[in-house]
Design a protein around this motif. Structure first.
Motif, PDB file in Angstrom:
ATOM      1  N   THR A   6      -2.070   8.066  -6.450  1.00  0.00           N
ATOM      2  CA  THR A   6      -1.744   6.958  -5.548  1.00  0.00           C
ATOM      3  C   THR A   6      -1.607   7.538  -4.139  1.00  0.00           C
ATOM      4  O   THR A   6      -1.730   8.755  -3.933  1.00  0.00           O
ATOM      5  CB  THR A   6      -0.412   6.260  -5.910  1.00  0.00           C
ATOM      6  OG1 THR A   6       0.659   7.178  -5.664  1.00  0.00           O
ATOM      7  CG2 THR A   6      -0.377   5.823  -7.363  1.00  0.00           C
TER       8      THR A   6
ATOM      9  N   SER B  14      -2.928  -3.881  -3.668  1.00  0.00           N
ATOM     10  CA  SER B  14      -2.514  -2.508  -3.976  1.00  0.00           C
ATOM     11  C   SER B  14      -1.077  -2.291  -3.549  1.00  0.00           C
ATOM     12  O   SER B  14      -0.288  -1.673  -4.258  1.00  0.00           O
ATOM     13  CB  SER B  14      -3.404  -1.510  -3.227  1.00  0.00           C
ATOM     14  OG  SER B  14      -4.726  -1.627  -3.663  1.00  0.00           O
ATOM     15  N   HIS B  15      -0.759  -2.780  -2.349  1.00  0.00           N
ATOM     16  CA  HIS B  15       0.609  -2.763  -1.841  1.00  0.00           C
ATOM     17  C   HIS B  15       1.008  -4.218  -1.608  1.00  0.00           C
ATOM     18  O   HIS B  15       0.732  -4.786  -0.558  1.00  0.00           O
ATOM     19  CB  HIS B  15       0.690  -1.969  -0.527  1.00  0.00           C
ATOM     20  CG  HIS B  15       0.224  -0.548  -0.651  1.00  0.00           C
ATOM     21  ND1 HIS B  15       0.029   0.268   0.427  1.00  0.00           N
ATOM     22  CD2 HIS B  15      -0.066   0.204  -1.741  1.00  0.00           C
ATOM     23  CE1 HIS B  15      -0.386   1.472  -0.003  1.00  0.00           C
ATOM     24  NE2 HIS B  15      -0.451   1.449  -1.305  1.00  0.00           N
TER      25      HIS B  15
ATOM     26  N   GLU C  34      -1.550  -0.309  -6.911  1.00  0.00           N
ATOM     27  CA  GLU C  34      -1.853   1.123  -7.070  1.00  0.00           C
ATOM     28  C   GLU C  34      -1.240   1.677  -8.345  1.00  0.00           C
ATOM     29  O   GLU C  34      -1.848   2.541  -8.997  1.00  0.00           O
ATOM     30  CB  GLU C  34      -1.320   1.905  -5.866  1.00  0.00           C
ATOM     31  CG  GLU C  34      -2.303   2.009  -4.739  1.00  0.00           C
ATOM     32  CD  GLU C  34      -2.074   3.288  -3.953  1.00  0.00           C
ATOM     33  OE1 GLU C  34      -2.901   4.204  -4.051  1.00  0.00           O
ATOM     34  OE2 GLU C  34      -1.059   3.367  -3.238  1.00  0.00           O
TER      35      GLU C  34
END
Lengths: 294, 294
Positions: free
Chosen positions: A175, B144-145, B166
């Motif tokens: 990540t 992802s975030h 992620e």
């Protein structure tokens, strides 16, 4: 007796004296992932053949060697399970020559929500690590799949597994956090900061992003990233799974993770005690005493 | 005006009409990771050069193009921040030719524990997605975030980020769970089971191992692993970060994640509403209106 704790990635062999103490120990060639199909008798001979030829006739195995990917699949005994029941579940393996080779079964349980739990090998370590017979205890076995084990009246009553070690490896390498990971986790202020963070609101997924943000704002040095992330994950594991109240946690295993778990448990308000690193040998000796060897 | 939402891995360019509506849209050649050092003016020309030569003279950029790895690092404005303050923070970029190129700054905040938070690009999407001016709202931008954003009296009051996407990618590919991952997450019973599991005791790290154990006991089919894991992670994100009470969550973004988050929010007792997928274009139009173009 020869005792072998034979796991996925490594194997440890012990030559035990008549009183069950460790006379000699060695690391085997590797875990079951390194053994080709049908190759377990030869791998055992590679590991302890000289001891067999020197007159040892009893071999007791535990761990993932009893899984579907191992020598033979041994059953899972449902918890609660005591030493006598575990010994009664031992199965014999075919082996050319004079030695008798036996295999300890695994354990199964269910968590509070009915989701299944399994272990292979840790049950032997737990019985080897117990400080008293017939009592209650809480144990933790740190690792890729960390186990928290409740012992009641000398029997393993139940247990809970966390993917803590594997999650650390995957998140630290794959990540955005990989940019701030250098070296290995160390017990120190950055580890403690991660443990403290694990008790704050927002949950683990939020805390993982927070590690990145702390790095971006210069509040977490790159050299501290591994320790912080380790403290964060172990802290979450400890807070969710350590026993309520002030019961001590007996830590079973070896290596740097023991120090990290002990530190995290203390910082979360608990008490940890380190157990003998040869708990597997002692547990196999206790089971071996209960078997009717021919 | 030309509006470009230029992120890490992708870029979206819009040609806006005088009233701010989208006249034309295209995917750019790629995100900032695909642009070599010093290559941003050329990359912009590749993306929208024909629109510039057709007479567009105003270009407004948002997203990671304003990060240290982008064209130029724009500041983070500390929350709370409204549309006027965001427009006042826009900076000019050097560009050969007649066009004026401007860049929207990012936002910073702190969570309840004082850990920093950052966003670049999402702030524009949030202002573009708001259903009313000057009101309160809760928004979620999956990804992802994943970002959870609180709007108070028309200003972004604060926000919280989770590494949900992620973490899914890393855990599904690089742990023992990889054996049970096939295909992509789908909204259905396995996803719902993961969401339900996220509300049970033991914490995320324990739930991750439980997914493996369910597979081992035949209670989770290999084809369902991706959906279950996605439900588990999104469920944890939603439970930790969705607003208390019955305030609706406005979901901003595009693609399959929107359906999954809407489903998870509903199953956790909340209400989700999907926003226009062109929120970035609308937000950039609103900021562009506030700039003194020469």
């Amino acid at each position: 007796m020869i005792a072998v704790d034979w796991g996925t990635s490594s194997a440890r062999a012990y030559r035990l004296g008549p009183d069950g103490t460790v006379a000699e120990r060695r690391e085997g060639a590797g875990g079951i992932l390194h053994v080709p199909p049908g190759g377990f008798p030869a791998a055992l001979d590679d590991m302890v053949g000289d001891w067999l030829r020197a007159g040892e006739a009893r071999v007791l195995l535990s761990g993932m060697v009893g899984s579907r990917q191992g020598w033979r699949e041994a059953p899972y005994l449902p918890c609660p399970v005591g030493l006598d029941a575990l010994a009664a579940g031992v199965i014999a393996l075919p082996f050319e020559g004079a030695a008798q080779v036996r295999l300890v079964p695994g354990l199964s349980a269910a968590d509070a929500s009915g989701v299944p739990e399994v272990m292979r090998g840790e049950e032997v370590q737990v019985f080897g690590a117990l400080r008293e017979t017939g009592g209650d205890a809480w144990l933790c076995l740190p690792g890729s799949h960390a186990k928290w084990v409740a012992v009641r009246a000398g029997r393993i009553a139940g247990f809970s597994t966390s993917l803590t070690g594997e999650a650390f490896a995957a998140l630290s390498a794959h990540t955005i956090l990989a940019r701030m990971i250098e070296g290995r986790p160390e017990p120190g202020p950055a580890f403690d900061a991660g443990v403290a963070r694990s008790g704050e609101p927002g949950g683990l997924l939020h805390h993982l992003f927070g590690a990145r943000a702390l790095g971006l704002f210069g509040r977490l040095a790159a050299g501290d990233g591994a320790s912080y992330l380790s403290g964060l994950l172990i802290g979450h594991d400890v807070r969710e799974n350590r026993p309520d109240g002030d019961a001590p946690v007996d830590l079973v295993g070896a290596g740097p993770l023991m120090t990290l778990y002990a530190r995290a448990i203390a910082r979360c308000g608990g008490r940890a005690r380190l157990c003998d690193a040869d708990a597997a040998a002692r547990g196999l000796a206790l089971i071996g005493e209960r078997l009717a060897w021919t």
